[in-house]
Design a protein around this motif. Structure first.
Motif, PDB file in Angstrom:
ATOM      1  N   ARG A   1      92.423   7.654  27.570  1.00 33.28           N
ATOM      2  CA  ARG A   1      92.978   8.860  26.951  1.00 33.28           C
ATOM      3  C   ARG A   1      92.613   8.944  25.473  1.00 33.28           C
ATOM      4  O   ARG A   1      92.659   7.956  24.754  1.00 33.28           O
ATOM      5  CB  ARG A   1      94.492   8.894  27.118  1.00 33.28           C
ATOM      6  N   ILE A   2      92.271  10.160  25.063  1.00 35.14           N
ATOM      7  CA  ILE A   2      92.021  10.471  23.657  1.00 35.14           C
ATOM      8  C   ILE A   2      92.972  11.588  23.276  1.00 35.14           C
ATOM      9  O   ILE A   2      92.915  12.686  23.844  1.00 35.14           O
ATOM     10  CB  ILE A   2      90.568  10.905  23.419  1.00 35.14           C
ATOM     11  N   ASP A   3      93.848  11.310  22.330  1.00 32.35           N
ATOM     12  CA  ASP A   3      94.903  12.252  21.978  1.00 32.35           C
ATOM     13  C   ASP A   3      94.548  13.014  20.710  1.00 32.35           C
ATOM     14  O   ASP A   3      94.098  12.434  19.717  1.00 32.35           O
ATOM     15  CB  ASP A   3      96.214  11.494  21.770  1.00 32.35           C
ATOM     16  N   GLN A   4      94.731  14.337  20.747  1.00 30.31           N
ATOM     17  CA  GLN A   4      94.662  15.165  19.544  1.00 30.31           C
ATOM     18  C   GLN A   4      96.081  15.251  18.999  1.00 30.31           C
ATOM     19  O   GLN A   4      96.888  16.050  19.455  1.00 30.31           O
ATOM     20  CB  GLN A   4      94.103  16.548  19.889  1.00 30.31           C
TER      21      GLN A   4
ATOM     22  N   LYS B   1      87.109  14.484  31.805  1.00 34.20           N
ATOM     23  CA  LYS B   1      85.670  14.510  32.001  1.00 34.20           C
ATOM     24  C   LYS B   1      85.182  13.121  32.394  1.00 34.20           C
ATOM     25  O   LYS B   1      85.877  12.120  32.183  1.00 34.20           O
ATOM     26  CB  LYS B   1      84.956  14.955  30.731  1.00 34.20           C
ATOM     27  N   VAL B   2      83.966  13.082  32.936  1.00 38.28           N
ATOM     28  CA  VAL B   2      83.324  11.826  33.318  1.00 38.28           C
ATOM     29  C   VAL B   2      81.919  11.821  32.734  1.00 38.28           C
ATOM     30  O   VAL B   2      81.156  12.772  32.934  1.00 38.28           O
ATOM     31  CB  VAL B   2      83.265  11.663  34.846  1.00 38.28           C
ATOM     32  N   PHE B   3      81.573  10.765  32.022  1.00 42.55           N
ATOM     33  CA  PHE B   3      80.233  10.610  31.467  1.00 42.55           C
ATOM     34  C   PHE B   3      79.404   9.749  32.420  1.00 42.55           C
ATOM     35  O   PHE B   3      79.802   8.634  32.773  1.00 42.55           O
ATOM     36  CB  PHE B   3      80.296   9.968  30.086  1.00 42.55           C
ATOM     37  N   GLY B   4      78.240  10.284  32.813  1.00 37.67           N
ATOM     38  CA  GLY B   4      77.474   9.651  33.874  1.00 37.67           C
ATOM     39  C   GLY B   4      76.334   8.770  33.422  1.00 37.67           C
ATOM     40  O   GLY B   4      75.667   8.164  34.261  1.00 37.67           O
TER      41      GLY B   4
ATOM     42  N   MET C   1      91.335  23.711  23.879  1.00 37.76           N
ATOM     43  CA  MET C   1      92.618  23.089  24.222  1.00 37.76           C
ATOM     44  C   MET C   1      93.677  23.998  23.604  1.00 37.76           C
ATOM     45  O   MET C   1      94.112  23.798  22.473  1.00 37.76           O
ATOM     46  CB  MET C   1      92.688  21.678  23.661  1.00 37.76           C
ATOM     47  N   ALA C   2      94.042  25.037  24.343  1.00 39.51           N
ATOM     48  CA  ALA C   2      94.782  26.145  23.759  1.00 39.51           C
ATOM     49  C   ALA C   2      96.270  25.882  23.587  1.00 39.51           C
ATOM     50  O   ALA C   2      96.909  26.500  22.745  1.00 39.51           O
ATOM     51  CB  ALA C   2      94.586  27.401  24.612  1.00 39.51           C
TER      52      ALA C   2
ATOM     53  N   VAL D   1      87.718  10.151  31.389  1.00 42.51           N
ATOM     54  CA  VAL D   1      88.162  10.268  29.998  1.00 42.51           C
ATOM     55  C   VAL D   1      88.998  11.540  29.901  1.00 42.51           C
ATOM     56  O   VAL D   1      88.518  12.633  30.205  1.00 42.51           O
ATOM     57  CB  VAL D   1      86.973  10.349  29.025  1.00 42.51           C
ATOM     58  N   THR D   2      90.244  11.409  29.493  1.00 48.07           N
ATOM     59  CA  THR D   2      91.151  12.549  29.410  1.00 48.07           C
ATOM     60  C   THR D   2      91.489  12.840  27.954  1.00 48.07           C
ATOM     61  O   THR D   2      91.996  11.979  27.232  1.00 48.07           O
ATOM     62  CB  THR D   2      92.448  12.286  30.203  1.00 48.07           C
ATOM     63  N   PHE D   3      91.208  14.068  27.541  1.00 46.36           N
ATOM     64  CA  PHE D   3      91.571  14.555  26.213  1.00 46.36           C
ATOM     65  C   PHE D   3      92.928  15.247  26.330  1.00 46.36           C
ATOM     66  O   PHE D   3      93.149  16.055  27.241  1.00 46.36           O
ATOM     67  CB  PHE D   3      90.530  15.531  25.688  1.00 46.36           C
ATOM     68  N   ILE D   4      93.822  14.949  25.407  1.00 47.95           N
ATOM     69  CA  ILE D   4      95.172  15.500  25.425  1.00 47.95           C
ATOM     70  C   ILE D   4      95.435  16.197  24.097  1.00 47.95           C
ATOM     71  O   ILE D   4      95.141  15.651  23.025  1.00 47.95           O
ATOM     72  CB  ILE D   4      96.230  14.401  25.637  1.00 47.95           C
ATOM     73  N   ASN D   5      95.962  17.408  24.163  1.00 50.90           N
ATOM     74  CA  ASN D   5      96.372  18.118  22.949  1.00 50.90           C
ATOM     75  C   ASN D   5      97.877  17.934  22.769  1.00 50.90           C
ATOM     76  O   ASN D   5      98.670  18.553  23.470  1.00 50.90           O
ATOM     77  CB  ASN D   5      96.028  19.601  23.035  1.00 50.90           C
TER      78      ASN D   5
END
Length: 556
Positions: free
Chosen positions: A417-420, A473-476, A464-465, A438-442
């Protein structure tokens, strides 16, 4: 200045700017409509034509006179204050949003290392020099070349957009192109159109025949303003659409959309509107779509993207070196060892710039005590963090193994997780395995976007409204590093190391790291920092031992 006070100033000036702009552009569009619909009247001396309208229960008659009038009316209405108030309110809006607060919206360290003072001087200089260059061009013989002059002016405008995009943040580059166009339009009104009209009025009052060239020159400037309105309106609202200015080639997107806006304006000015012309103008949007299809290739999404579930609790603050990457598999029993060390800094560490965050970046009710404490004092840029001679956020990984590293095919099932949070990315530097989610969180009550800059992996740019929104997302492909950023808040950045194995770590606040469960052998060890660069060394690991590998960085 307090963030809440600045937000209120922002609101007041933007409201004023919007109202004044509606009045100014509305007048421009209305008079352009009149010119298209006025019909000639036979036998009416001194008249170019007339128009009857009905509105609000009344009838209005408009009679357009030629340049030479027999006498001046008692009351003559001038249209100038709308342009003046629009420009003044817009300039103060530039000051509040971009020039105050250390230029956090003005500069982007990922674009250039220009300081806020130099960037402010560049922005103001663009307005001044833009008017001087434009005015000289129009006054020269080139200004009488019609479409050729228009094409040259458009190319010069594209050049300004390109130049600013190489120095300022994408959002600031767009807005300064718009501010320059607004300056040209307002200066046309106050320095060329109104003075010409005054000379014509004075000649009429004195009984002299007005100079027709004055009217022609004023009309030329008015036409220029007319065609700049739609592109300028797009730029005024572009800050809500980071997928435009945040594109890899945002200046080119701006160039295409400005051309399309002027084309729509041209279509509206025509008396006989061909549907083929309209289709051609609409077709101008095709290059934009093609541009995005080439430059923005979506990364493979994982299931459950764009969720709005509350994020699970996560650690706030610097990550420990022991959790810098996923746990490496214990393989070979006792035939494994480890590497540990520190990222050291030599010399005087660079001074960290203070960030003046918007008021919405501090949501005290929704944050832990640690984050509240973090934002009580000055918020500092976290690109280079040195404490007691050791560097935080250095990504360390195994590049090459000559000792029989076990094959690692399946990525971990757990997501990273990557948090904003607080208008900063947490963590700023991290590692994942190829194929890992990889999950981005607002976590902020403000709008963010996530745009990645990568070479091996496809890129994406998504909004990220809402608060608590998630994007997975997934990086391949292997890549060190994938850069994730927020174009709305250009100081926000995160770096993701994507590797096919779990042997990586990130130095914590103590500047140290540990790589565990390494099979005995010789390795090429890399250490990367976003500002300080990359270091490499050979390390030999023996079974049941801990090899020491320190890295030394210095200011560039």
């Amino acid at each position: 200045m307090d963030a809440n006070v600045r937000e209120w100033l922002h609101l007041c000036f933007r409201w004023m700017h919007l109202i004044a702009g509606i009045m100014w552009i509305g007048n421009s569009m209305f008079f352009a409509w009149l010119d298209r619909h006025i019909l000639p009247v036979e036998g009416k001396a001194g008249s170019e034509g007339e128009l009857w309208m009905v509105h609000s229960g009344g009838f209005y008659e408009v009679d357009k006179k030629r340049v030479a009038l027999d006498q001046m009316p008692k009351v003559l209405h001038w249209f100038k204050w709308e342009a003046g108030f629009t420009w003044v309110s817009g300039f103060f809006l530039l000051i509040v949003v971009y020039y105050m607060g250390g230029g956090v919206y003005l500069t982007d360290p990922n674009v250039s290392r220009i300081g806020p003072g130099a960037a402010t001087a560049l922005g103001i200089g663009t307005l001044v020099l833009g008017w001087v260059a434009y005015d000289l061009m129009v006054l020269s013989p080139l200004g009488r070349m019609g479409w050729a002059a228009a094409a040259l002016g458009y190319l010069l405008l594209c050049g300004v957009a390109f130049g600013l995009s190489q120095v300022l943040s994408g959002r600031a580059a767009y807005l300064h192109v718009g501010a320059m166009m607004g300056t040209l339009m307002a200066a046309n009104v106050w320095m060329r159109i109104i003075p010409a009209q005054r000379r014509m009025v004075e000649a009429t009052r004195e009984g002299r025949k007005p100079d027709a060239t004055q009217a022609k020159r004023a009309k030329q400037r008015s036409v220029h303003n007319h065609y700049m309105t739609f592109p300028l309106l797009f730029i005024m609202m572009s800050n809500h659409f980071p997928n435009t200015y945040g594109s890899k080639h945002g200046w080119l997107v701006l160039a295409v959309l400005m051309l399309a806006g002027a084309g729509v304006r041209y279509f509206m000015n025509m008396r006989d509107r061909s549907p083929w012309l309209l289709l051609g103008i609409i077709g101008a949007a095709v290059p934009v779509a093609a541009l995005y299809s080439v430059l923005i290739t979506p990364v493979a999404p994982a299931e459950g993207t764009r969720q709005k579930d509350p994020p699970a609790p996560m650690e706030v603050g610097p990550r420990s070196a022991s959790v810098g990457g996923p746990a490496a598999p214990a393989s070979g029993g006792d035939a494994v060892g480890e590497i540990h060390g520190a990222a050291r800094f030599t010399g005087v560490p660079p001074q960290r710039k203070e960030l003046t965050l918007p008021a919405g970046c501090i949501d005290r009710e929704a944050r832990s005590a640690a984050v509240i404490e973090q934002h009580q004092g000055p918020v500092l840029d976290n690109s280079v963090m040195v404490r007691e001679g050791k560097v935080q956020n250095v990504f360390v990984w195994i590049q090459q193994n000559q000792g029989g590293q076990p094959e690692w095919k399946q990525p971990p099932q757990d997501e990273v997780r990557i948090d904003q949070r607080g208008c900063l990315y947490e963590p700023r530097v991290l590692g994942v395995q190829v194929g890992q989610r990889v999950t981005f969180i607002n976590s902020d009550p403000v709008l963010h976007n996530v745009r990645t800059v990568a070479e091996g992996n496809g890129t994406f740019n998504e909004l990220m409204a809402q608060k608590d929104m998630r994007l997975t997302k997934v990086f391949g492909k292997m890549e060190v590093m994938v850069h994730a950023k927020c174009d709305i808040h250009p100081w926000m950045a995160a770096y993701i190391g994507v590797l096919p194995h779990p042997y990586f770590a990130v130095t914590g606040s103590d500047g140290e790291y540990t790589l565990r469960n390494l099979p005995a052998g010789e390795y090429t060890l890399n250490a990367w920092h976003e500002v300080l660069g990359q270091k490499t060394q050979k390390v030999k690991v023996a079974a049941k031992t801990s090899a020491v590998a320190d890295f030394s960085f210095a200011a560039k």
